[in-house]
Design a protein around this motif. Structure first.
Motif, short mmCIF file in Angstrom:
data_model
loop_
_atom_site.label_atom_id
_atom_site.label_comp_id
_atom_site.label_asym_id
_atom_site.label_seq_id
_atom_site.Cartn_x
_atom_site.Cartn_y
_atom_site.Cartn_z
N ASP A 1 -4.82 -40.81 -57.30
CA ASP A 1 -4.76 -40.88 -55.85
C ASP A 1 -6.01 -41.63 -55.39
OD1 ASP A 1 -5.02 -40.42 -53.09
OD2 ASP A 1 -3.87 -38.57 -53.23
N ASN A 2 -5.86 -42.93 -55.15
CA ASN A 2 -7.02 -43.74 -54.80
C ASN A 2 -7.74 -43.24 -53.56
OD1 ASN A 2 -6.69 -45.53 -56.95
ND2 ASN A 2 -5.24 -46.79 -55.81
N HIS A 3 -6.99 -42.68 -52.62
CA HIS A 3 -7.62 -42.23 -51.39
C HIS A 3 -8.55 -41.05 -51.64
CE1 HIS A 3 -5.52 -44.98 -48.81
NE2 HIS A 3 -4.34 -44.59 -49.26
N TYR B 1 -11.70 -42.50 -53.62
CA TYR B 1 -12.60 -43.28 -52.78
C TYR B 1 -13.20 -42.44 -51.66
CZ TYR B 1 -10.66 -47.28 -55.25
OH TYR B 1 -10.29 -48.16 -56.22
N LEU B 2 -12.43 -41.48 -51.15
CA LEU B 2 -12.96 -40.57 -50.14
C LEU B 2 -14.15 -39.81 -50.71
CD1 LEU B 2 -13.01 -38.84 -47.58
CD2 LEU B 2 -11.10 -37.53 -48.51
N TYR C 1 -11.95 -43.25 -43.14
CA TYR C 1 -10.71 -44.02 -43.25
C TYR C 1 -9.79 -43.43 -44.32
CZ TYR C 1 -7.60 -47.71 -44.92
OH TYR C 1 -6.50 -48.41 -45.35
N HIS C 2 -10.33 -43.18 -45.50
CA HIS C 2 -9.50 -42.67 -46.60
C HIS C 2 -9.03 -41.24 -46.33
CE1 HIS C 2 -9.81 -46.04 -49.37
NE2 HIS C 2 -11.09 -46.12 -49.09
N SER C 3 -9.77 -40.51 -45.48
CA SER C 3 -9.39 -39.12 -45.21
C SER C 3 -8.06 -39.03 -44.47
CB SER C 3 -10.49 -38.43 -44.39
OG SER C 3 -10.55 -38.96 -43.07
N PHE D 1 -5.40 -40.40 -45.23
CA PHE D 1 -4.28 -40.58 -46.16
C PHE D 1 -4.13 -39.44 -47.16
CE2 PHE D 1 -5.66 -44.75 -44.73
CZ PHE D 1 -4.48 -45.35 -44.34
N VAL D 2 -4.93 -38.39 -47.02
CA VAL D 2 -4.84 -37.28 -47.96
C VAL D 2 -3.97 -36.18 -47.37
CG1 VAL D 2 -7.10 -37.82 -48.94
CG2 VAL D 2 -6.94 -36.13 -47.11
#
Length: 276
Positions: free
Chosen positions: A38-40, A43-44, A89-91, A93-94
């Protein structure tokens, strides 16, 4: 200071090195449990670690820091804000479940630097408890979060891995505790202050043994994982053997914190070339 030295010091001081170590441990969890990345989440956590660690390191004297910081520290501020923006930003998408885990871990991280009540102590000032809180946050972040993000059940094997990760981080923190033995306030009651330098090293070595043999408590175990955990056990044993009170400048801040990155690289090599 030449540009290579500047970049190296900035890499350490801006918490990029420690963030890469946390990222490596998440990737290791994905390999061990066969999770789709899960890239998000990855990276998060990477960018969030940079922002949070810099907050912990520099936030205690935030007012003074913002008012008198030199160009070097202002550059760290800029990196921290950029990292925080990327983490935000990445948060988005989780999953909701991952958000709950992140919220709990964020509260623990915040209390590490900022007391809950006025005139109360933060968790960082509680030396005997400090390393256990840090180990718990790292273990939860690098084991529980990727499991939750992958919508996998928290089964027995995940619990064992969580315990192993907790021990791993705890052992990796001991060289820092030993390094700071002559500088920490005696009231902190850190492990080296309580038990002495040699007994702390012995506790670390014993912890490495427990870390390895916990592997055999898993229900689903592969030769690949045994070999990988055996490698980590050897590295931790060597680490405890070579740790000294009078350490070189970058022994803990670079080499010790690089161990998860080294372990991840070795696992990738084993997974790609040596293990069918």
């Amino acid at each position: 200071m030449n540009w290579r030295s500047y970049l190296f010091h900035f890499y350490l001081d801006a918490s990029i090195h420690v963030a890469l170590s946390v990222f490596a441990l998440i990737e290791i969890s994905c390999v061990f449990f066969g999770l789709s990345r899960d890239n998000h989440i990855s990276y998060l956590v990477f960018f969030g670690t940079i922002a949070c660690y810099n907050f912990v390191k520099y936030g205690v004297e935030a007012k003074k820091y913002f008012l008198v910081a030199n160009t070097y520290h202002k550059n760290i501020q800029v990196v921290s804000f950029i990292a925080g923006a990327f983490a935000l930003y990445h948060s988005f998408f989780v999953s909701y479940e991952a958000w709950i885990g992140l919220a709990v871990l964020s509260v623990l991280t915040s209390l590490y630097a900022v007391p809950l009540l006025p005139n109360a102590k933060n968790l960082r000032s509680l030396g005997g408890l400090k390393i256990f809180i840090v180990a718990l946050v790292w273990a939860g972040t690098t084991v529980v979060l990727p499991i939750v993000a992958a919508d996998r059940v928290m089964d027995w094997d995940v619990t064992v891995e969580l315990a192993q990760r907790f021990l791993l981080v705890l052992i990796l923190m001991l060289p820092f505790e030993i390094r700071d033995l002559d500088y920490d306030d005696p009231e902190l009651r850190t492990l080296p202050q309580r038990y002495g330098y040699l007994k702390t090293k012995f506790l670390g070595a014993a912890g490495a043994i427990v870390f390895f043999f916990l592997t055999f408590m898993k229900d689903h175990l592969t030769c690949f994982e045994v070999l990988s955990k055996g490698l980590a056990f050897l590295v931790l044993g060597v680490l405890m053997g070579v740790t000294r009170r009078n350490q070189s400048k970058y022994f803990s801040s670079f080499w010790v914190e690089a161990i998860p990155i080294f372990w991840w690289a070795c696992i990738l090599v084993l997974d790609a070339f040596l293990i069918p």
